[in-house]
Design a protein around this motif. Structure first.
Motif, PDB file in Angstrom:
ATOM      1  N   LYS A 177       0.845  -1.198   0.000  1.00  0.00           N
ATOM      2  CA  LYS A 177       0.000   0.000   0.000  1.00  0.00           C
ATOM      3  C   LYS A 177       0.883   1.253   0.000  1.00  0.00           C
ATOM      4  O   LYS A 177       2.038   1.215   0.445  1.00  0.00           O
ATOM      5  CB  LYS A 177      -0.877   0.018   1.252  1.00  0.00           C
ATOM      6  N   LEU A 178       0.295   2.339  -0.486  1.00  0.00           N
ATOM      7  CA  LEU A 178       1.019   3.623  -0.510  1.00  0.00           C
ATOM      8  C   LEU A 178       0.321   4.614   0.418  1.00  0.00           C
ATOM      9  O   LEU A 178      -0.897   4.821   0.315  1.00  0.00           O
ATOM     10  CB  LEU A 178       1.035   4.185  -1.927  1.00  0.00           C
ATOM     11  N   THR A 204       4.144  -2.972   8.790  1.00  0.00           N
ATOM     12  CA  THR A 204       4.827  -3.026   7.489  1.00  0.00           C
ATOM     13  C   THR A 204       3.766  -3.152   6.402  1.00  0.00           C
ATOM     14  O   THR A 204       2.577  -3.108   6.684  1.00  0.00           O
ATOM     15  CB  THR A 204       5.770  -4.244   7.425  1.00  0.00           C
ATOM     16  N   GLY A 205       4.234  -3.308   5.173  1.00  0.00           N
ATOM     17  CA  GLY A 205       3.301  -3.533   4.064  1.00  0.00           C
ATOM     18  C   GLY A 205       2.920  -2.254   3.352  1.00  0.00           C
ATOM     19  O   GLY A 205       1.962  -2.238   2.567  1.00  0.00           O
ATOM     20  N   CYS A 260      -1.613   6.997  -4.137  1.00  0.00           N
ATOM     21  CA  CYS A 260      -1.673   6.709  -2.707  1.00  0.00           C
ATOM     22  C   CYS A 260      -3.049   6.142  -2.333  1.00  0.00           C
ATOM     23  O   CYS A 260      -4.076   6.559  -2.865  1.00  0.00           O
ATOM     24  CB  CYS A 260      -1.383   7.965  -1.888  1.00  0.00           C
ATOM     25  N   ASP A 261      -3.055   5.198  -1.402  1.00  0.00           N
ATOM     26  CA  ASP A 261      -4.300   4.556  -0.954  1.00  0.00           C
ATOM     27  C   ASP A 261      -4.971   5.352   0.156  1.00  0.00           C
ATOM     28  O   ASP A 261      -6.164   5.171   0.435  1.00  0.00           O
ATOM     29  CB  ASP A 261      -3.986   3.148  -0.438  1.00  0.00           C
ATOM     30  N   ILE A 262      -4.203   6.177   0.825  1.00  0.00           N
ATOM     31  CA  ILE A 262      -4.714   7.021   1.918  1.00  0.00           C
ATOM     32  C   ILE A 262      -3.691   8.139   2.116  1.00  0.00           C
ATOM     33  O   ILE A 262      -2.518   7.971   1.754  1.00  0.00           O
ATOM     34  CB  ILE A 262      -4.906   6.172   3.210  1.00  0.00           C
ATOM     35  N   CYS A 263      -4.147   9.267   2.673  1.00  0.00           N
ATOM     36  CA  CYS A 263      -3.217  10.375   2.935  1.00  0.00           C
ATOM     37  C   CYS A 263      -3.415  10.905   4.348  1.00  0.00           C
ATOM     38  O   CYS A 263      -4.500  10.794   4.922  1.00  0.00           O
ATOM     39  CB  CYS A 263      -3.479  11.547   1.990  1.00  0.00           C
ATOM     40  N   LEU A 309      -7.019   2.085   9.389  1.00  0.00           N
ATOM     41  CA  LEU A 309      -7.968   2.203   8.271  1.00  0.00           C
ATOM     42  C   LEU A 309      -7.531   1.328   7.097  1.00  0.00           C
ATOM     43  O   LEU A 309      -8.353   0.719   6.415  1.00  0.00           O
ATOM     44  CB  LEU A 309      -8.073   3.660   7.818  1.00  0.00           C
ATOM     45  N   LEU A 310      -6.223   1.261   6.876  1.00  0.00           N
ATOM     46  CA  LEU A 310      -5.711   0.503   5.732  1.00  0.00           C
ATOM     47  C   LEU A 310      -5.634  -0.988   5.996  1.00  0.00           C
ATOM     48  O   LEU A 310      -5.987  -1.797   5.145  1.00  0.00           O
ATOM     49  CB  LEU A 310      -4.281   0.970   5.402  1.00  0.00           C
ATOM     50  N   PHE A 311      -5.151  -1.357   7.185  1.00  0.00           N
ATOM     51  CA  PHE A 311      -4.766  -2.757   7.404  1.00  0.00           C
ATOM     52  C   PHE A 311      -5.607  -3.507   8.432  1.00  0.00           C
ATOM     53  O   PHE A 311      -5.620  -4.732   8.428  1.00  0.00           O
ATOM     54  CB  PHE A 311      -3.294  -2.827   7.852  1.00  0.00           C
ATOM     55  N   ARG A 312      -6.215  -2.815   9.374  1.00  0.00           N
ATOM     56  CA  ARG A 312      -6.967  -3.539  10.407  1.00  0.00           C
ATOM     57  C   ARG A 312      -8.174  -2.702  10.861  1.00  0.00           C
ATOM     58  O   ARG A 312      -8.245  -2.279  12.019  1.00  0.00           O
ATOM     59  CB  ARG A 312      -6.063  -3.931  11.583  1.00  0.00           C
ATOM     60  N   PRO A 313      -9.119  -2.479   9.921  1.00  0.00           N
ATOM     61  CA  PRO A 313     -10.274  -1.627  10.244  1.00  0.00           C
ATOM     62  C   PRO A 313     -11.100  -2.148  11.414  1.00  0.00           C
ATOM     63  O   PRO A 313     -11.785  -1.368  12.087  1.00  0.00           O
ATOM     64  CB  PRO A 313     -11.077  -1.601   8.938  1.00  0.00           C
ATOM     65  N   GLU A 314     -11.016  -3.446  11.661  1.00  0.00           N
ATOM     66  CA  GLU A 314     -11.783  -4.014  12.779  1.00  0.00           C
ATOM     67  C   GLU A 314     -11.320  -3.438  14.120  1.00  0.00           C
ATOM     68  O   GLU A 314     -12.090  -3.352  15.078  1.00  0.00           O
ATOM     69  CB  GLU A 314     -11.714  -5.549  12.778  1.00  0.00           C
ATOM     70  N   ARG A 315     -10.073  -2.994  14.191  1.00  0.00           N
ATOM     71  CA  ARG A 315      -9.545  -2.409  15.429  1.00  0.00           C
ATOM     72  C   ARG A 315     -10.267  -1.072  15.724  1.00  0.00           C
ATOM     73  O   ARG A 315     -10.503  -0.736  16.889  1.00  0.00           O
ATOM     74  CB  ARG A 315      -8.040  -2.193  15.293  1.00  0.00           C
ATOM     75  N   LEU A 316     -10.612  -0.347  14.670  1.00  0.00           N
ATOM     76  CA  LEU A 316     -11.378   0.893  14.859  1.00  0.00           C
ATOM     77  C   LEU A 316     -12.790   0.562  15.330  1.00  0.00           C
ATOM     78  O   LEU A 316     -13.323   1.218  16.234  1.00  0.00           O
ATOM     79  CB  LEU A 316     -11.403   1.699  13.557  1.00  0.00           C
TER      80      LEU A 316
END
Ligand SMILES: Cc1nc2c(=O)[nH]c(=O)nc-2n(C[C@H](O)[C@H](O)[C@H](O)CO)c1C
Length: 156
Positions: free
Chosen positions: A2-3, A29-30, A57-60, A128-135
């Motif tokens: 991801k970027l 990472t990632g 970019c996937d998110i900023c 938001l990118l990698f583990r939205p369930e944590r939010l």
């Protein structure tokens, strides 16, 4: 891979971009980071839109520091509106990380607040990118970025 785009300003009195990048790298990472720096917060919306559309970019994160004067507050509103428009135009999250200079009582508190808010929002971006369930697990818990969390309220 991801970027993540990081857009920050020279107007800010603390290097929030550096803090955000450091926290992202500590968190996981990632991803790869692309950073751009613009003069002031009103330049952030197009900087982020370009990060999304031209650099993919996937998110900023948009990190800025509104000054204490009424004209600074007006600029902050305009920048914020621009960031919302850029998100809607690109269908991509731009996490606004603004620290108003007058939120802090001293320069040292301002540095502390800017560092902490940038870092806490960096973790939000990672989530938001990698583990939205944590939010989702933290929904409704009164979290704040920077100063102390408010905590939840409960119905009787
Ligand atoms: C009045 C003003 N206040 C701020 C501020 O509080 N924080 C900030 O980051 N930038 C400010 N600027 C600069 C604008 O955001 C922008 O950089 C210039 O208008 C050039 O486009 C301006 C012009």
């Amino acid at each position: 891979m991801k970027l993540i785009g990081i857009a920050d300003t020279t107007f800010a009195r603390y290097d929030m971009g550096k803090a955000a990048i450091d926290e992202l790298e500590r968190t996981g990472t990632g991803f790869r980071i692309i950073r751009v720096t613009v003069p002031g917060m009103k330049d952030l919306p197009v900087a982020c839109k370009k990060l999304i559309e031209e650099q993919h970019c996937d998110i900023c994160m948009a990190l800025g520091m509104p000054g204490p004067m009424p004209k600074d507050k007006m600029c902050a509103d305009e920048a914020s509106n621009g960031l919302i428009r850029a998100q809607l135009m690109t269908n991509t999250h731009i996490i606004e990380v603004f620290v108003h200079e007058d939120e802090a009582k001293s320069d040292s508190e301002l540095a502390w607040l800017a560092d902490r808010r940038a870092r806490e929002h960096a973790v939000n971006v990672y989530d938001l990118l990698f583990r939205p369930e944590r939010l989702t697990q933290r929904a409704g818990t009164g979290l704040r970025q920077g100063f102390e969390d408010k905590g939840p309220v409960y119905k009787q």
